[in-house]
Design an enzyme around this catalytic site. Structure first.
Site, PDB file in Angstrom:
ATOM      1  N   LYS A  70      36.143  35.079  45.753  1.00 17.63           N
ATOM      2  CA  LYS A  70      37.154  35.627  44.831  1.00 17.63           C
ATOM      3  C   LYS A  70      36.591  35.661  43.414  1.00 17.63           C
ATOM      4  O   LYS A  70      36.664  36.682  42.728  1.00 17.63           O
ATOM      5  CB  LYS A  70      38.403  34.759  44.857  1.00 17.63           C
ATOM      6  N   ASN A  71      35.975  34.547  42.994  1.00 16.97           N
ATOM      7  CA  ASN A  71      35.571  34.420  41.586  1.00 16.97           C
ATOM      8  C   ASN A  71      34.292  35.173  41.246  1.00 16.97           C
ATOM      9  O   ASN A  71      33.925  35.281  40.082  1.00 16.97           O
ATOM     10  CB  ASN A  71      35.469  32.948  41.201  1.00 16.97           C
ATOM     11  N   CYS A 119      47.855  29.910  33.189  1.00 18.60           N
ATOM     12  CA  CYS A 119      48.153  29.495  34.558  1.00 18.60           C
ATOM     13  C   CYS A 119      48.851  28.136  34.507  1.00 18.60           C
ATOM     14  O   CYS A 119      49.050  27.563  33.456  1.00 18.60           O
ATOM     15  CB  CYS A 119      46.829  29.384  35.312  1.00 18.60           C
ATOM     16  N   ARG A 147      44.658  27.588  28.822  1.00 19.61           N
ATOM     17  CA  ARG A 147      43.676  28.631  29.165  1.00 19.61           C
ATOM     18  C   ARG A 147      43.604  29.714  28.070  1.00 19.61           C
ATOM     19  O   ARG A 147      43.875  30.879  28.299  1.00 19.61           O
ATOM     20  CB  ARG A 147      44.006  29.228  30.530  1.00 19.61           C
ATOM     21  N   ASP A 191      37.632  23.360  40.845  1.00 24.16           N
ATOM     22  CA  ASP A 191      38.445  24.044  41.861  1.00 24.16           C
ATOM     23  C   ASP A 191      38.526  23.250  43.163  1.00 24.16           C
ATOM     24  O   ASP A 191      39.376  23.527  43.997  1.00 24.16           O
ATOM     25  CB  ASP A 191      37.876  25.439  42.159  1.00 24.16           C
ATOM     26  N   ARG A 199      46.911  34.020  46.871  1.00 29.08           N
ATOM     27  CA  ARG A 199      46.140  34.657  45.792  1.00 29.08           C
ATOM     28  C   ARG A 199      44.648  34.474  46.016  1.00 29.08           C
ATOM     29  O   ARG A 199      43.841  35.317  45.617  1.00 29.08           O
ATOM     30  CB  ARG A 199      46.462  33.998  44.443  1.00 29.08           C
TER      31      ARG A 199
HETATM   32  C1  EPZ Z   1      36.972  30.428  36.045  1.00 28.33           C
HETATM   33  O1  EPZ Z   1      38.108  30.419  35.200  1.00 28.33           O
HETATM   34  C2  EPZ Z   1      37.504  30.472  37.468  1.00 28.33           C
HETATM   35  N1  EPZ Z   1      38.271  31.697  37.663  1.00 28.33           N
HETATM   36  C3  EPZ Z   1      38.400  29.251  37.720  1.00 28.33           C
HETATM   37  O2  EPZ Z   1      38.823  29.296  39.087  1.00 28.33           O
HETATM   38  C4  EPZ Z   1      37.560  27.996  37.501  1.00 28.33           C
HETATM   39  O3  EPZ Z   1      38.395  26.863  37.653  1.00 28.33           O
HETATM   40  C5  EPZ Z   1      36.969  28.008  36.085  1.00 28.33           C
HETATM   41  O4  EPZ Z   1      36.203  29.229  35.887  1.00 28.33           O
HETATM   42  C6  EPZ Z   1      36.045  26.827  35.837  1.00 28.33           C
HETATM   43  O5  EPZ Z   1      35.039  26.807  36.779  1.00 28.33           O
HETATM   44  C7  EPZ Z   1      37.609  32.854  37.890  1.00 28.33           C
HETATM   45  O6  EPZ Z   1      36.390  32.894  37.907  1.00 28.33           O
HETATM   46  C8  EPZ Z   1      38.453  34.064  38.114  1.00 28.33           C
HETATM   47  P1  EPZ Z   1      36.666  28.747  31.893  1.00 28.33           P
HETATM   48  P2  EPZ Z   1      37.951  30.627  33.590  1.00 28.33           P
HETATM   49  O7  EPZ Z   1      36.718  29.822  30.883  1.00 28.33           O
HETATM   50  O8  EPZ Z   1      36.855  31.591  33.323  1.00 28.33           O
HETATM   51  C9  EPZ Z   1      38.702  26.474  28.266  1.00 28.33           C
HETATM   52  C10 EPZ Z   1      40.381  29.226  40.841  1.00 28.33           C
HETATM   53  O9  EPZ Z   1      41.090  28.299  41.256  1.00 28.33           O
HETATM   54  N2  EPZ Z   1      38.549  27.739  27.533  1.00 28.33           N
HETATM   55  O10 EPZ Z   1      35.334  28.222  32.337  1.00 28.33           O
HETATM   56  O11 EPZ Z   1      39.277  30.881  33.034  1.00 28.33           O
HETATM   57  C11 EPZ Z   1      39.754  26.601  29.364  1.00 28.33           C
HETATM   58  O12 EPZ Z   1      41.051  26.396  28.843  1.00 28.33           O
HETATM   59  C12 EPZ Z   1      40.230  29.444  39.351  1.00 28.33           C
HETATM   60  O13 EPZ Z   1      39.724  30.012  41.567  1.00 28.33           O
HETATM   61  C13 EPZ Z   1      38.851  27.768  26.170  1.00 28.33           C
HETATM   62  O14 EPZ Z   1      39.245  26.764  25.592  1.00 28.33           O
HETATM   63  O15 EPZ Z   1      37.472  29.155  33.189  1.00 28.33           O
HETATM   64  C14 EPZ Z   1      39.361  25.505  30.331  1.00 28.33           C
HETATM   65  O16 EPZ Z   1      39.888  24.264  29.884  1.00 28.33           O
HETATM   66  C15 EPZ Z   1      41.082  28.466  38.535  1.00 28.33           C
HETATM   67  N3  EPZ Z   1      38.737  28.945  25.489  1.00 28.33           N
HETATM   68  C16 EPZ Z   1      37.838  25.486  30.226  1.00 28.33           C
HETATM   69  O17 EPZ Z   1      37.511  26.158  28.986  1.00 28.33           O
HETATM   70  C17 EPZ Z   1      38.289  30.105  26.096  1.00 28.33           C
HETATM   71  O18 EPZ Z   1      38.177  31.141  25.413  1.00 28.33           O
HETATM   72  C18 EPZ Z   1      37.149  26.211  31.378  1.00 28.33           C
HETATM   73  O19 EPZ Z   1      37.603  27.539  31.364  1.00 28.33           O
HETATM   74  C19 EPZ Z   1      37.974  30.051  27.481  1.00 28.33           C
HETATM   75  C20 EPZ Z   1      38.103  28.856  28.179  1.00 28.33           C
END
Ligand code: EPZ
Length: 403
Positions: free
Chosen positions: A7-8, A101, A106, A289, A381
């Site tokens: 998915k990711n 979410c 996020r 995850d 999802r």
């Molecule tokens: C991706 O989400 C994945 N989703 C998530 O999988 C996964 O948990 C996550 O990466 C971490 O590995 C997809 O790839 C579609 P991040 P993403 O940006 O990109 C903070 C699942 O269950 N952050 O690495 O949203 C954020 O709040 C999903 O399949 C900021 O502060 O994750 C979080 O605490 C859930 N500012 C941390 O960084 C930003 O601009 C990690 O977020 C962006 C992120």
């Protein structure tokens, strides 16, 4: 048991199909609702889509809108990668804040800061965000946090910028490598995905492409955990063990016997799991995850295990549901302690997010009696026919009609 496509990886790869203004044929795409929403957004932008089981053909020639529909943006946060692709090809995108979410605020501050460094004018208005650029310029972007989405969005937005754009403190997840491989197959010139520094050398156009999405390492981990929690055995095929080292290490530490042959993973669970201590970290650390899914597995362990969630600030919503089954979990801030409990009771449970919902399924499979899980749209999802796969493993599980 065959593992579905990731998915990711598929989500940003589908967004990348905007960039070539032509044909993108994708294989091994999971049939899940997040993918369907992504394709709906592309159709609203003017793309033509053919979707047949795990094969998708996208024609992005006639895109005629740069505005992501708010209702669809709210449904799925990962639609934010469409922003990067629209900026990359058209230097223009209007969108609303992506749905936060249930696992945390996020924000997308790292994405927006990066776009500005690339020369994009980002205007935050009351209800939406307007990104427009006259001339984009290459830049060296140092991420405050190795954000997966921000790393992917910078790759998409900078693809045609003349010169070299560099991302430092880049996220190293395998899905980013998959995105790089697909973009380079279209004719892009990107190096370093999978490491903490990625170089994007601008090109002037991208070709049609056919690409096979990598296996889903979290679905694979979920199936292994379901079996480990029921002292069973499983043979996964079409998996990618090298993406799952930390998860496999922790399953071995719990006493599971694991052997690997190319794209196959064989697991034999012990009579009783040993307790372990786990902390989630950015890749290649233990994946956030897998956090809830592994906690549900540790219900079967001896003694007390601990889990520390360091990536998201609110990813323990499922714990209250496990307590309803008689699971003893104590939470101190980011850390929880789980006391192994052989006999947990079946009851009515409520999924509140994707991976928390999967954890409830794993817990319910251990309980004596019938549990009913509501809000399973969260689970649908991210998992392609999870009930069917678990039934093949011997689980007594069915999806009620109308869910
Ligand atoms: C991706 O989400 C994945 N989703 C998530 O999988 C996964 O948990 C996550 O990466 C971490 O590995 C997809 O790839 C579609 P991040 P993403 O940006 O990109 C903070 C699942 O269950 N952050 O690495 O949203 C954020 O709040 C999903 O399949 C900021 O502060 O994750 C979080 O605490 C859930 N500012 C941390 O960084 C930003 O601009 C990690 O977020 C962006 C992120």
């Amino acid at each position: 048991m065959r593992v579905s496509g990731s998915k990711n990886a598929a989500l940003p790869i589908i967004a990348a199909s905007i960039l070539n203004g032509g044909l993108t044929e994708l294989h091994n795409v999971p049939n899940i609702s997040d993918i369907k929403i992504m394709l709906q957004i592309l159709e609203k932008l003017g793309c033509k889509i053919e979707h047949d089981s795990d094969k998708i053909v996208i024609n992005s020639k006639d895109i005629n809108s740069f505005e992501i529909p708010a209702d669809l943006m709210h449904k799925m946060r990962s639609s934010v990668s469409i922003v990067g692709a629209l900026i990359g090809r058209f230097k223009n995108c209007t969108f609303t804040y992506p749905g936060g979410c249930d696992i945390g605020k996020r924000p997308i501050d790292l994405h927006l800061k990066a776009f500005e460094k690339l020369g994009v004018n980002v205007r935050m208005k009351e209800t939406n965000i307007r990104c427009i650029a006259e001339e984009m310029k290459p830049s060296e972007i140092i991420l405050d946090f190795p954000s997966v989405g921000a790393t992917e969005n910078i790759m998409l937005a900078s693809i045609f910028i003349d010169g070299v754009t560099i991302i430092k403190n880049a996220a190293k997840e395998p899905e980013i490598e998959d995105l790089q491989n697909m973009l380079n197959k279209m004719g892009a010139n990107i190096k370093g995905a999978g490491s903490d520094m990625i170089e994007i050398i601008g090109v002037d156009h991208l070709e049609d492409v056919s690409y096979r999405v990598m296996p889903d390492r979290i679905e694979a981990g979920t199936l292994l955990c379901a079996v480990a929690a029921n002292n069973g055995s499983i043979k996964l095929i079409n998996a990618e063990p090298r993406h799952m080292e930390k998860t496999l290490d922790k399953l071995k530490e719990c006493g599971c016997n694991i052997s690997i042959e190319k794209d196959q993973i064989l697991l034999k669970a012990p009579e009783k799991l040993s307790n372990v201590d786990i902390e989630t970290e950015p890749y290649p650390g233990f994946p956030t995850d897998m956090q809830s899914i592994f906690v549900a597995t540790l219900i079967q362990s001896d003694g007390i295990s601990s889990m520390e969630e360091n990536i998201f600030e609110n990813r323990y919503k499922y714990v209250s549901e496990l307590r309803k089954m008689g699971v003893n979990i104590i939470q101190e801030e980011r850390k929880i302690k789980i006391t192994g409990e052989k006999n947990i009771k079946a009851t009515n449970l409520k999924a509140m997010d994707l991976r928390g919902g999967a954890a409830l399924v794993i817990a319910a499979l251990q309980a004596k009696g019938i549990s009913e899980i509501s809000n399973i749209e969260y689970i649908l999802r991210g998992y392609d026919k999870l009930d069917e796969k678990l039934r093949k493993l011997g689980a007594k599980i069915k999806v009620e009609e109308g869910e």
